[in-house]
Each structure stands twice: as C-alpha cells, then as structure tokens.
Scaffold this motif. Structure first.
Motif, PDB file in Angstrom:
ATOM      1  N   PHE A 132      19.018  29.395  95.634  1.00 51.26           N
ATOM      2  CA  PHE A 132      18.064  29.752  96.691  1.00 51.26           C
ATOM      3  C   PHE A 132      16.733  29.031  96.486  1.00 51.26           C
ATOM      4  CE2 PHE A 132      14.696  32.674  98.222  1.00 51.26           C
ATOM      5  CZ  PHE A 132      14.952  32.552  99.573  1.00 51.26           C
ATOM      6  N   GLY A 133      16.252  28.968  95.262  1.00 50.68           N
ATOM      7  CA  GLY A 133      14.993  28.272  94.971  1.00 50.68           C
ATOM      8  C   GLY A 133      15.065  26.786  95.274  1.00 50.68           C
ATOM      9  N   PHE A 134      16.179  26.155  94.885  1.00 50.42           N
ATOM     10  CA  PHE A 134      16.342  24.728  95.170  1.00 50.42           C
ATOM     11  C   PHE A 134      16.387  24.466  96.674  1.00 50.42           C
ATOM     12  CE2 PHE A 134      18.681  24.392  90.895  1.00 50.42           C
ATOM     13  CZ  PHE A 134      17.505  24.098  90.229  1.00 50.42           C
ATOM     14  N   LEU A 135      17.095  25.328  97.394  1.00 49.14           N
ATOM     15  CA  LEU A 135      17.165  25.157  98.845  1.00 49.14           C
ATOM     16  C   LEU A 135      15.820  25.422  99.512  1.00 49.14           C
ATOM     17  CD1 LEU A 135      20.667  26.671  99.636  1.00 49.14           C
ATOM     18  CD2 LEU A 135      19.954  24.286  99.864  1.00 49.14           C
ATOM     19  N   CYS A 136      15.041  26.353  98.979  1.00 47.86           N
ATOM     20  CA  CYS A 136      13.690  26.594  99.527  1.00 47.86           C
ATOM     21  C   CYS A 136      12.809  25.366  99.374  1.00 47.86           C
ATOM     22  CB  CYS A 136      13.040  27.794  98.839  1.00 47.86           C
ATOM     23  SG  CYS A 136      13.561  29.375  99.490  1.00 47.86           S
ATOM     24  N   LEU A 137      12.966  24.648  98.251  1.00 43.84           N
ATOM     25  CA  LEU A 137      12.177  23.434  98.033  1.00 43.84           C
ATOM     26  C   LEU A 137      12.444  22.374  99.092  1.00 43.84           C
ATOM     27  CD1 LEU A 137      12.377  23.030  94.158  1.00 43.84           C
ATOM     28  CD2 LEU A 137      10.378  23.639  95.518  1.00 43.84           C
ATOM     29  N   VAL A 138      13.618  22.417  99.703  1.00 45.98           N
ATOM     30  CA  VAL A 138      13.974  21.440 100.727  1.00 45.98           C
ATOM     31  C   VAL A 138      13.729  22.000 102.131  1.00 45.98           C
ATOM     32  CG1 VAL A 138      15.876  20.114 101.709  1.00 45.98           C
ATOM     33  CG2 VAL A 138      15.657  20.329  99.240  1.00 45.98           C
ATOM     34  N   CYS A 139      14.142  23.250 102.358  1.00 45.15           N
ATOM     35  CA  CYS A 139      14.130  23.806 103.716  1.00 45.15           C
ATOM     36  C   CYS A 139      12.726  24.172 104.211  1.00 45.15           C
ATOM     37  CB  CYS A 139      15.037  25.042 103.778  1.00 45.15           C
ATOM     38  SG  CYS A 139      16.776  24.645 103.603  1.00 45.15           S
ATOM     39  N   ILE A 168      12.648  29.450 104.917  1.00 49.56           N
ATOM     40  CA  ILE A 168      13.140  30.454 103.971  1.00 49.56           C
ATOM     41  C   ILE A 168      14.406  31.104 104.506  1.00 49.56           C
ATOM     42  CG2 ILE A 168      12.619  32.705 102.934  1.00 49.56           C
ATOM     43  CD1 ILE A 168       9.709  31.755 102.701  1.00 49.56           C
ATOM     44  N   LEU A 169      14.410  31.410 105.787  1.00 51.59           N
ATOM     45  CA  LEU A 169      15.591  32.015 106.404  1.00 51.59           C
ATOM     46  C   LEU A 169      16.786  31.058 106.356  1.00 51.59           C
ATOM     47  CD1 LEU A 169      16.603  34.520 107.941  1.00 51.59           C
ATOM     48  CD2 LEU A 169      15.925  33.376 110.040  1.00 51.59           C
ATOM     49  N   ALA A 170      16.549  29.786 106.610  1.00 53.32           N
ATOM     50  CA  ALA A 170      17.630  28.793 106.541  1.00 53.32           C
ATOM     51  C   ALA A 170      18.143  28.657 105.109  1.00 53.32           C
ATOM     52  CB  ALA A 170      17.141  27.441 107.061  1.00 53.32           C
ATOM     53  N   ALA A 171      17.242  28.678 104.128  1.00 59.59           N
ATOM     54  CA  ALA A 171      17.667  28.599 102.729  1.00 59.59           C
ATOM     55  C   ALA A 171      18.485  29.821 102.334  1.00 59.59           C
ATOM     56  CB  ALA A 171      16.450  28.458 101.821  1.00 59.59           C
ATOM     57  N   LEU A 172      18.104  30.979 102.829  1.00 59.21           N
ATOM     58  CA  LEU A 172      18.839  32.207 102.538  1.00 59.21           C
ATOM     59  C   LEU A 172      20.239  32.157 103.142  1.00 59.21           C
ATOM     60  CD1 LEU A 172      18.513  35.027 101.235  1.00 59.21           C
ATOM     61  CD2 LEU A 172      17.826  35.851 103.483  1.00 59.21           C
ATOM     62  N   ILE A 173      20.331  31.691 104.373  1.00 56.61           N
ATOM     63  CA  ILE A 173      21.646  31.577 105.025  1.00 56.61           C
ATOM     64  C   ILE A 173      22.521  30.559 104.301  1.00 56.61           C
ATOM     65  CG2 ILE A 173      22.784  30.787 107.141  1.00 56.61           C
ATOM     66  CD1 ILE A 173      20.434  32.092 108.675  1.00 56.61           C
ATOM     67  N   LEU A 174      21.946  29.408 103.943  1.00 56.52           N
ATOM     68  CA  LEU A 174      22.725  28.387 103.249  1.00 56.52           C
ATOM     69  C   LEU A 174      23.151  28.836 101.857  1.00 56.52           C
ATOM     70  CD1 LEU A 174      20.781  25.146 104.252  1.00 56.52           C
ATOM     71  CD2 LEU A 174      23.084  25.824 104.968  1.00 56.52           C
ATOM     72  N   THR A 175      22.330  29.647 101.197  1.00 56.10           N
ATOM     73  CA  THR A 175      22.670  30.124  99.864  1.00 56.10           C
ATOM     74  C   THR A 175      23.929  30.974  99.885  1.00 56.10           C
ATOM     75  OG1 THR A 175      20.363  30.099  99.169  1.00 56.10           O
ATOM     76  CG2 THR A 175      21.855  31.482  97.897  1.00 56.10           C
ATOM     77  N   PHE A 176      24.031  31.852 100.865  1.00 57.69           N
ATOM     78  CA  PHE A 176      25.175  32.760 100.895  1.00 57.69           C
ATOM     79  C   PHE A 176      26.330  32.239 101.759  1.00 57.69           C
ATOM     80  CE2 PHE A 176      21.683  35.585  99.650  1.00 57.69           C
ATOM     81  CZ  PHE A 176      22.219  36.017  98.446  1.00 57.69           C
TER      82      PHE A 176
END
Length: 111
Positions: free
Chosen positions: A62-69, A32-40
């Motif tokens: 953010f949701g799409f990145l959470c599905l992967v990260c 989740i933290l990695a997805a948050l960093i990648l989102t912004f």
C-alpha cells in the motif's frame, strides 16, 4: 477635524477561478483510494518479488502504491483545474468600481 474625500470610478475585470488547493487535495485522496483498491485487488503479498526475492506485507505494498498513485492523482486533477481555469477565463465580466479614499488630517483632534 478635516476630512478630504476623493472618488474615482474605475473598471475591473471579474472572473471565477477554481481553487487549486482543493483540486490537489481531492487528487491526493483519489490517489490514496486508487492505491487502496490496487492493494487489495491484486494480492501480490503471497509471492516473493522476482527481482529482490523479498516477501512484502500488505502495508508495504500500500505504501509503495501510494508513492505512485498520489502524485498521479494530484497531477490529473491539477490539469483538470487548469482546463477549468482556461474555460472560465473566457467568461470574464467588466464591472465599474467606486474607489473612495478618505484622508483625515492628524493635526486636528477633537477632544
């Protein structure tokens, strides 16, 4: 009341083992933290997607990145837990255990 006690000395192997649930939960939090960093870090919400021609919002990205990260983070820390388990299995100790079994006859009742 009659009691029958039986003692046995047995040997047991004791070793430490990691708690897998904690490693998986930490992996999910790390994902989740990695997805948050990648989102912004890479603001891709200002341009349309080249394949779908849709403009995605920040929560959607953010949701799409959470599905992967999240699964990747769980897999990485799960592998770390397995490696720790293999390393700690070499340090098992043999201990002696006093096993006692007490049986009370139900026919004898003290009032």
């Amino acid at each position: 009341m009659t009691e029958h006690a039986e003692h046995r000395i047995e040997t047991a192997h004791v070793r430490r083992s990691p708690r897998y649930a904690i490693f998986f939960m930490l992996g999910a939090i790390l994902g989740i933290l990695a997805a948050l960093i990648l989102t912004f870090a890479f603001d891709g919400t200002q341009q349309k997607s080249p394949s779908t021609q849709v403009l995605y919002s920040t929560p959607q990205v953010f949701g799409f990145l959470c599905l992967v990260c999240i699964p990747i983070g769980m897999a990485v820390l799960g592998a770390v837990a397995l490696i720790l388990d293999r390393r700690l299995s070499r340090r098992q100790h043999e201990v002696r255990v006093d096993h006692e079994r007490v049986e009370i006859d139900p026919g004898d009742s003290a009032v």
